[in-house]
Enzyme design. Structure first.
Site, short mmCIF file in Angstrom:
data_model
loop_
_atom_site.label_atom_id
_atom_site.label_comp_id
_atom_site.label_asym_id
_atom_site.label_seq_id
_atom_site.Cartn_x
_atom_site.Cartn_y
_atom_site.Cartn_z
N GLU A 270 16.82 -33.42 -38.12
CA GLU A 270 17.59 -33.69 -36.91
C GLU A 270 17.81 -32.38 -36.13
O GLU A 270 17.81 -32.38 -34.89
CB GLU A 270 18.93 -34.32 -37.26
CG GLU A 270 18.84 -35.72 -37.83
CD GLU A 270 18.33 -36.74 -36.83
OE1 GLU A 270 18.65 -36.62 -35.63
OE2 GLU A 270 17.58 -37.65 -37.24
N TRP A 273 14.60 -31.83 -34.41
CA TRP A 273 14.49 -32.71 -33.23
C TRP A 273 15.18 -32.08 -32.03
O TRP A 273 14.72 -32.18 -30.90
CB TRP A 273 15.09 -34.08 -33.56
CG TRP A 273 15.01 -35.06 -32.41
CD1 TRP A 273 15.97 -35.30 -31.47
CD2 TRP A 273 13.90 -35.92 -32.07
NE1 TRP A 273 15.54 -36.25 -30.58
CE2 TRP A 273 14.27 -36.65 -30.93
CE3 TRP A 273 12.64 -36.12 -32.64
CZ2 TRP A 273 13.42 -37.58 -30.33
CZ3 TRP A 273 11.80 -37.06 -32.04
CH2 TRP A 273 12.19 -37.77 -30.90
N TRP A 301 11.67 -52.97 -12.97
CA TRP A 301 13.07 -52.99 -13.41
C TRP A 301 13.89 -53.89 -12.49
O TRP A 301 13.62 -53.99 -11.30
CB TRP A 301 13.66 -51.59 -13.38
CG TRP A 301 12.98 -50.56 -14.23
CD1 TRP A 301 12.29 -49.48 -13.80
CD2 TRP A 301 12.94 -50.51 -15.66
NE1 TRP A 301 11.81 -48.74 -14.86
CE2 TRP A 301 12.19 -49.36 -16.03
CE3 TRP A 301 13.44 -51.32 -16.68
CZ2 TRP A 301 11.95 -49.00 -17.35
CZ3 TRP A 301 13.20 -50.97 -18.00
CH2 TRP A 301 12.47 -49.82 -18.33
N ASN A 341 24.75 -42.75 -34.19
CA ASN A 341 23.35 -42.57 -33.79
C ASN A 341 22.55 -43.87 -33.84
O ASN A 341 21.79 -44.18 -32.92
CB ASN A 341 22.68 -41.52 -34.68
CG ASN A 341 21.24 -41.27 -34.27
OD1 ASN A 341 20.98 -40.84 -33.16
ND2 ASN A 341 20.30 -41.57 -35.15
N TRP A 359 15.91 -47.09 -17.67
CA TRP A 359 16.52 -46.19 -18.65
C TRP A 359 17.33 -45.09 -17.99
O TRP A 359 18.30 -44.59 -18.57
CB TRP A 359 15.45 -45.57 -19.56
CG TRP A 359 14.44 -44.69 -18.86
CD1 TRP A 359 13.23 -45.05 -18.36
CD2 TRP A 359 14.58 -43.28 -18.59
NE1 TRP A 359 12.59 -43.97 -17.80
CE2 TRP A 359 13.39 -42.87 -17.93
CE3 TRP A 359 15.56 -42.33 -18.86
CZ2 TRP A 359 13.19 -41.55 -17.52
CZ3 TRP A 359 15.35 -41.01 -18.45
CH2 TRP A 359 14.18 -40.63 -17.79
N TRP A 382 16.34 -41.17 -24.59
CA TRP A 382 16.21 -42.34 -23.71
C TRP A 382 14.74 -42.67 -23.45
O TRP A 382 14.34 -43.83 -23.47
CB TRP A 382 16.98 -42.12 -22.41
CG TRP A 382 18.42 -42.50 -22.54
CD1 TRP A 382 19.46 -41.67 -22.81
CD2 TRP A 382 18.97 -43.81 -22.43
NE1 TRP A 382 20.63 -42.39 -22.88
CE2 TRP A 382 20.36 -43.70 -22.64
CE3 TRP A 382 18.43 -45.07 -22.17
CZ2 TRP A 382 21.22 -44.81 -22.61
CZ3 TRP A 382 19.29 -46.18 -22.13
CH2 TRP A 382 20.65 -46.04 -22.35
#
Length: 465
Positions: A270, A273, A301, A341, A359, A382
Site C-alpha cells: 500500500e 501504491w 455518462w 478502503n 468518475w 477513481w
C-alpha cells in the site's frame, strides 16, 4: 551575523525524517520555518473543507513542536513564489530549503520560485515524502512504469528505504522573527455549522499522534491482509491522513512494520501504491480530470444538469441510495472525513457503474470531504475503478455491493452508520428491500443491481468504435 535560511513547509509537517529541515540545520544558519496558505497556485485544486480542518490542527501541533526546540512557525497567506521571494528579501535569507512536491501546481510553483528569488538566495530542493523519489524507478530502457505490478517489483528491489533520521534537538533561533499571521484568522475551521464533531472524535492531527498511530498499528500489521477488508473491525492502519500531510514519513512506516511477519507485505505494498500514484501524475499531470483511455471520452455518462440525475448524485453523497453498504460508507465519510478502503471501492463503483455518473464528479466529492484527499492517490483510485486509467479494473467487472456487504461481514458497520437499520439481523441488513423488511425511514434502492448492470454495459458498448 550568519544569514538565515528559510524552511518551506507544505505536505511535510514533521520534524523527524524531514530532509529539508535536516539540511537547513546542517547549514549552521538560523532557520525560519514557514507555511504559506496558498489557494491561488492550486486554483480549483485548493484544499477541501475536511483537509482544511486537518491542516489547522496540524499547523498548531507543528508550531508547538518547533517552539519546543527554540523556533516557531511563520504563517503567511498568498501565492507561494511571491510570498517566499518577499520573505527572502525581508530576512536576507541565503537559501530556501523545501521537500519537492509532484502535484502539477506545485511543480509550476517551484519553477516560478526559482525565477523570482533575489540574488544571493539559493533554492535547495530535497526528496523525502515517498519511499523513493518519483521518476527514479525506471524500466530497463530508462522509461517510466505505467503499470503498478512491474513498478512495485522494481521498487521493491531498493527496499528497505534509508533509515529515518531523528528530529533535531535544537534550532538556531533568530533574534527578531518575521511577522506572522494568526492561525485563527485563516478561518480553516467550520463554524456555522461546525460539522467537524465526528472528525474530532476520530482524529488528532500532528506528528506525535502520527507516531502513536504507527506504534499501535505495528503490533497488528502482521494481520493486515486478514482484517483490512472487514469494515466492521479496526483493521486499517489509519495512517493515510498523517502520511498525506507528511506528519510521518513513508520510510518511518516501512521500518516500523517490515519485520512484523504475517501479511505485513500487503501493507507495505500500500505504501508502494502511494509511490506509484505519484509516478502516474508525474507522467500525466492532468490525471485528476482527464481520462487516460480515449474510449472513455465517448462514454455516455448521465448528465448532472438533469434534475433526476442530480437527485441520484445527491442521494449518493448523503448516503441515501438504498444500498446499506454504500450508504454506511458515505455517511462515515461525511462524519469523519475518512472511509474504509474496501467501502471506498464499493461506493465509487456504485456511482460510476450503478448510477452511470462520471468518475470525476465522485473524485471532486472525495477531494472536498476526505482528510486524506491526495491528488495522485485520489485520481489513480477513481480511474482504476472506472476502468479509464492507465492501469485499471475493467469497466465490465461491475462490483455487486449487496454481495460485497455480506462477503465482508459489514453488518456491524452498517448498524453503526445507518441507524435506521440497526434492529435488522443478518442476512436481512445487507438488502432489507429484497427481504421485505425495509424500514419506512430508509429509502428504496435508486436502481436495482441487474438493471444498473445492463445499463452500464450498454453504455460502455457504445464507446467502442
Amino acid at each position: 551575523m550568519t544569514r538565515p535560511v528559510i524552511l518551506w513547509f507544505r505536505r511535510d509537517l514533521r520534524l523527524a525524517d524531514q530532509p529539508a529541515l535536516a539540511a537547513a540545520v546542517a547549514s549552521g544558519a538560523p532557520v525560519i520555518p514557514v507555511y504559506i496558505l496558498d489557494d491561488e497556485t492550486p486554483r480549483h485544486r485548493k484544499m477541501g473543507g475536511a483537509s482544511r480542518w486537518w491542516l489547522h490542527h496540524s499547523l498548531a501541533s507543528l508550531d508547538a513542536d518547533l517552539q519546543s526546540i527554540g523556533a516557531r512557525l511563520i504563517l503567511r497567506r498568498g501565492k507561494s513564489d511571491d510570498i517566499l521571494s518577499l520573505l527572502a528579501k525581508e530576512t536576507g535569507a541565503s537559501a530556501i530549503h523545501f521537500i519537492k512536491h509532484y502535484e502539477p501546481w506545485w511543480r509550476n510553483a517551484e519553477k516560478s520560485l526559482a525565477k523570482a528569488l533575489p540574488a544571493g538566495c539559493d533554492l535547495e530542493c530535497h526528496d523525502g515524502n515517498y519511499l523513493l523519489p518519483p521518476g527514479s524507478v525506471t524500466t530497463g530502457s530508462g522509461g517510466q512504469y505505467k503499470i503498478y505490478t512491474p513498478f512495485m517489483r522494481a521498487l521493491w528491489q531498493h527496499m528497505p528505504p534509508a533509515k529515518p533520521v531523528p528530529a533535531p534537538e535544537k534550532l538556531t533561533a533568530l533574534a527578531h522573527w518575521p511577522t506572522s499571521d494568526a492561525l485563527s484568522d485563516w478561518g480553516l475551521l467550520p463554524v456555522k455549522p461546525d460539522w467537524a464533531g465526528g472528525m474530532q472524535q476520530l482524529w488528532t492531527p500532528g506528528e506525535q499522534s502520527a507516531k502513536a498511530r504507527l506504534e499501535a498499528f505495528a503490533d497488528k500489521a502482521k494481520f493486515y491482509d486478514e482484517k483490512r477488508n472487514l469494515p466492521s473491525i479496526a483493521g486499517s492502519s489509519f495512517l493515510s491522513p498523517h502520511l498525506h500531510f507528511g506528519e510521518i514519513s513513508a520510510a518511518s512506516c516501512w521500518h516500523a512494520t517490515m519485520a512484523a511477519g504475517g501479511s505485513v507485505d500487503v501493507f507495505l505494498k500500500e505504501l508502494v501504491w502511494r509511490d506509484y500514484a505519484q509516478n502516474v501524475i508525474c507522467q500525466f499531470p492532468e490525471y485528476g480530470g482527464r481520462n487516460a483511455r480515449d474510449a472513455f471520452d465517448r462514454m455516455p455518462w448521465r448528465d448532472l444538469d438533469d434534475p433526476a440525475v442530480k437527485a441520484d448524485y445527491t442521494a449518493w453523497t448523503k448516503g441515501q441510495t438504498g444500498y446499506p453498504i454504500v450508504d454506511a460508507g458515505m455517511r462515515q465519510l461525511w462524519a469523519t472525513g475518512w472511509m474504509h478502503n474496501r467501502v471506498r471501492m464499493i461506493a465509487a463503483s456504485f456511482l460510476i457503474k450503478h448510477l452511470l455518473i462520471d468518475w470525476r464528479a465522485g473524485e471532486k466529492w472525495f477531494w472536498d470531504t476526505l482528510v486524506d484527499a491526495d491528488y495522485g492517490s485520489n485520481a489513480v483510485n477513481w480511474q482504476w475503478t472506472a476502468g479509464s486509467g492507465v492501469d485499471s479494473n475493467m469497466f465490465v467487472r461491475i462490483m455487486a455491493p449487496l454481495s460485497q456487504s455480506e462477503k465482508f461481514d459489514a453488518a456491524h458497520y452498517i448498524r453503526h452508520w445507518v441507524p435506521e437499520l440497526s434492529d435488522l439481523g443478518e442476512p436481512y441488513i445487507h438488502d432489507p428491500e429484497e427481504h421485505g423488511v425495509r424500514p419506512k425511514g430508509y429509502p428504496r434502492k435508486l436502481i436495482g443491481h441487474k438493471q444498473a448492470r445492463e445499463r452500464a454495459l450498454g453504455a460502455f458498448a457504445g464507446t467502442k468504435g
